[in-house]
Every structure is written in structure tokens, then in C-alpha cells.
Design an enzyme around this catalytic site. Structure first.
Site, PDB file in Angstrom:
ATOM      1  N   GLU A  92      93.616  66.984  -4.636  1.00 45.38           N
ATOM      2  CA  GLU A  92      92.226  67.318  -4.352  1.00 45.38           C
ATOM      3  C   GLU A  92      91.566  66.269  -3.462  1.00 45.38           C
ATOM      4  O   GLU A  92      91.839  65.078  -3.578  1.00 45.38           O
ATOM      5  CB  GLU A  92      91.417  67.411  -5.645  1.00 45.38           C
ATOM      6  CG  GLU A  92      91.749  68.599  -6.498  1.00 45.38           C
ATOM      7  CD  GLU A  92      90.921  68.635  -7.771  1.00 45.38           C
ATOM      8  OE1 GLU A  92      89.919  67.885  -7.869  1.00 45.38           O
ATOM      9  OE2 GLU A  92      91.270  69.403  -8.683  1.00 45.38           O
ATOM     10  N   CYS A 105      85.870  61.751  -0.905  1.00 38.16           N
ATOM     11  CA  CYS A 105      86.573  61.161  -2.043  1.00 38.16           C
ATOM     12  C   CYS A 105      88.037  61.553  -1.943  1.00 38.16           C
ATOM     13  O   CYS A 105      88.366  62.749  -1.908  1.00 38.16           O
ATOM     14  CB  CYS A 105      85.971  61.665  -3.353  1.00 38.16           C
ATOM     15  SG  CYS A 105      86.792  61.030  -4.832  1.00 38.16           S
ATOM     16  N   CYS A 119      89.277  62.935 -19.118  1.00 36.56           N
ATOM     17  CA  CYS A 119      89.419  63.168 -17.678  1.00 36.56           C
ATOM     18  C   CYS A 119      90.357  64.321 -17.350  1.00 36.56           C
ATOM     19  O   CYS A 119      91.470  64.403 -17.882  1.00 36.56           O
ATOM     20  CB  CYS A 119      89.922  61.887 -17.010  1.00 36.56           C
ATOM     21  SG  CYS A 119      90.110  62.030 -15.230  1.00 36.56           S
TER      22      CYS A 119
END
Length: 355
Positions: A92, A105, A119
Site C-alpha cells: 500500500e 506515505c 494494527c
């Protein structure tokens, strides 16, 4: 056998490689400009590079190794890309629009072994590190997306906070940073780059000694060892005292501020008691850091955790401020898509397994 990404070479490495293969230094400058300024997608587009050099590059490298698998766009302009790697793995990358520019990011590993219990990124164990080229290519793919919009936008800020632990892929991460910061290429200033770590203390010392002028963020999420060990298994081997000692070294050597990341989990780490403990823990460093309070993105597989109530968040914030701790509540981006890091990837893998 898959060829390596040309983006994996720093300028110095590219220069040395071309020199070893009989080409002069100016060839590296030409290739570098085509890659990062003109942003070509094939070597054949490098029109002022001689055919011998083009053929050599084509024999050993590729420019594009990532393919877009899924793209989600939020109402606020945030875009989450799910890229497929040459070996079929998925990663991602997230692009966010801010008043100050566009940030990306990036992911550094396929999966994660840190094992934070809240997470989504750690739902699937680490299978391998990304190469430096695969990390750089995430930035280049986002920039190519922006180029197609023809609005003149460029990636101005980078956060290394995606799937994986950046300091567990240390050398590739460093090469990635050097490519980003090279003034002849993307020329993203170190002050606009932030690397986040869950607290690998030995690597914090090593990172400090590189003298790269890049920002450091620490995923802390708890103010005491008992609680942090419950939600972050890394704390078993690297307790808070050891982590804080490495941060003292960083502050002494770099004179740069540190960001403390703190995800607020309802009725877990969001009480006044934890706020006071966090203020105590950071008191001797409070003028050289700030705390980023992060609203939690619930994950189906971690149903034991919920987002803190707004009143709890504000109370936690007020307590830190009264204790002289510089802090802020992170502005959310992409709340109408799979916002949690790793969430989109895990859902796509589940879909594939269900077929």
C-alpha cells in the site's frame, strides 16, 4: 529472473555502475535527469543517451516494476494505491493533500513482524523487505499520477510510515532517502521527510550517526512497560527505558525534534493516568519533541480495540498541554476509504483466498 529497478540506485551507485561498464560520469547525470525530472517510463525515451548505453540499461534494469492493482480515492482527495510487485505481493501507498503540499506515505516491507496488537499492517507476517527501488517507485508512481492530471502538483513531503518497520529494512531505506533528497532529482528536503519506527533502539543510534537531516517519529502508544508490552510485543526486548536512552542520543547528536506517535485506544491507553504518565516520561525532553495524538481506525480483526471518545481525546490533549508537552490531534485523511494502514491489502488478500 526479474531485473532490478533502476530506481534502486543512488546517483553515486549509478555513476559507479556506468563507469564500471565503460561510460563516463555525464551519462549518469543524463539518465538521472530523464528518470527524475522528465520522468520517462522507458529507457528508449532517453533521446540524448547513446544506443549502447540504452541497450546496457535495458539488459540489466527496468523502470517500472509496480502495477496498480486497486486505487481508492476519498472525498478529501486522499488516494490509497494498492500496488502489485513483480512477485505478486501487494503493498500500500497513500497520497494525501494538505494545505502545505502533497505528502506520500510509503511501505518498506511486505507484511510486518513487529506485531502491534491493534494494527492492520501486522495481520500478515513479513515475507520480505522491499528493495530500495520498490520504495522509490512508490513515489514515482504517485508523481506520474499527478503528472497526468496536469495541475503542476509534485510530491513535496514523504512519510515512511506504511506497512512494515523501516528500521528493519535499514540499508534499503537509507538508499531510498538518498534518492529522494538528491538535489539533481526529486530534491525533497530532509525537513520534509519523516521516518517512523516502533522503537528499534540500536537502529536509532545508527540512524543518528548517518547525519541525514531527516525527521524521526517514534510509535510509542503507551507510557509504561506493562501496558506497552501488552499492545506492542517489541517492548519485551526493547523496553521504554532502552528506547528513551536512544532518543537522548538522537537529541544530543542532531539537535532535531522528535515526534511521538500515540494512537488513542478506548479504555486502554486514553485515561488521565496514562496522560500524566506520558507527561512524566517525556518531561525532560518536552522542549525538543511533540506528541501526535492519533484517532484509532478500527480493524475487524482487532475488535477488542475501539476509537477513544472525543471527550477522552480532548481531556488527554489538555492534560499534556497543561504539563507543557507540545501536542496536537492528528487531522484525519481518507476516512471514507480503508484508512487503516494495511487494511486495503488484507481485504484484497481475503477476497483472493475466498475465490
Amino acid at each position: 529472473m526479474n531485473k532490478e529497478s533502476i530506481y534502486g540506485l543512488t546517483f553515486e551507485q549509478l555513476t559507479a555502475w556506468l563507469s564500471d561498464h565503460g561510460h563516463k560520469k555525464f551519462r549518469a547525470s543524463q539518465v538521472w535527469e530523464w528518470l527524475y525530472r522528465t520522468r520517462v517510463t522507458s529507457f528508449s525515451e532517453m533521446t540524448d543517451v547513446n544506443k549502447e548505453c540504452i541497450k546496457l540499461l535495458e539488459e540489466h534494469f527496468v523502470i517500472q516494476t509496480l502495477t496498480e492493482h486497486v486505487k481508492q480515492e476519498a472525498a478529501d482527495g486522499t488516494i490509497k494505491f494498492l500496488f502489485k510487485l513483480q512477485d505478486g505481493n501487494l503493498i500500500e501507498t497513500v497520497m494525501m493533500r494538505h494545505k502545505y503540499g502533497i505528502s506520500v506515505c510509503v511501505t518498506t516491507q511486505v507484511g510486518c513482524n513487529i506485531g502491534c496488537s491493534f494494527c492492520a499492517s501486522g495481520l500478515l507476517a513479513k515475507s520480505r523487505d522491499l528493495s530500495s527501488g520498490e520504495i522509490v517507485e512508490q513515489i514515482m508512481n504517485v508523481q506520474l499520477h499527478l503528472d497526468k492530471l496536469e495541475q503542476g502538483d509534485v510530491v513535496s513531503h514523504v512519510v515512511v510510515m506504511g506497512i512494515g518497520e523501516p528500521f528493519d529494512n535499514f540499508e534499503n531505506m537509507l538508499d531510498f532517502l538518498k534518492v529522494l533528497m538528491d538535489h539533481k532529482g526529486l530534491a525533497i528536503a530532509g525537513r520534509r521527510i519523516t521516518v517512523s519506527t516502533s522503537g528499534l533502539a540500536n537502529k536509532i543510534y545508527e540512524f543518528t550517526d548517518t547525519q541525514l537531516q531527516v525527521n524521526l517519529a517514534i510509535s510509542l502508544h503507551a507510557p509504561n512497560n506493562e501496558l506497552r508490552t501488552k499492545i506492542m510485543k517489541i517492548n519485551r526486548g526493547i523496553p521504554i527505558e532502552k528506547l528513551m536512552k536512544s532518543l537522548d542520543y538522537y537529541l544530543e547528536k542532531t539537535n532535531r525534534r522528535i515526534t511521538i506517535e500515540y494512537i488513542l485506544l478506548k479504555d486502554v491507553n486514553d485515561h488521565q493516568e496514562e496522560a500524566e504518565q506520558l507527561a512524566d516520561l517525556l518531561d525532560d525532553k518536552k522542549h525538543r519533541l511533540y506528541v501526535n495524538l492519533i484517532p484509532y481506525n478500527p480493524v475487524d480483526e482487532h475488535s477488542q480495540y475501539q476509537r477513544s471518545e472525543k471527550e477522552s481525546v480532548l481531556s488527554f490533549y489538555d492534560t499534556l498541554k497543561k504539563r507543557g508537552i507540545n501536542c496536537k490531534i492528528r487531522q484525519e485523511h481518507g476516512t471514507d476509504i480503508d484508512a487503516a494502514c494495511g487494511q486495503l491489502r488484507s481485504k484484497q488478500i481475503k477476497k483472493a483466498e475466498a475465490k
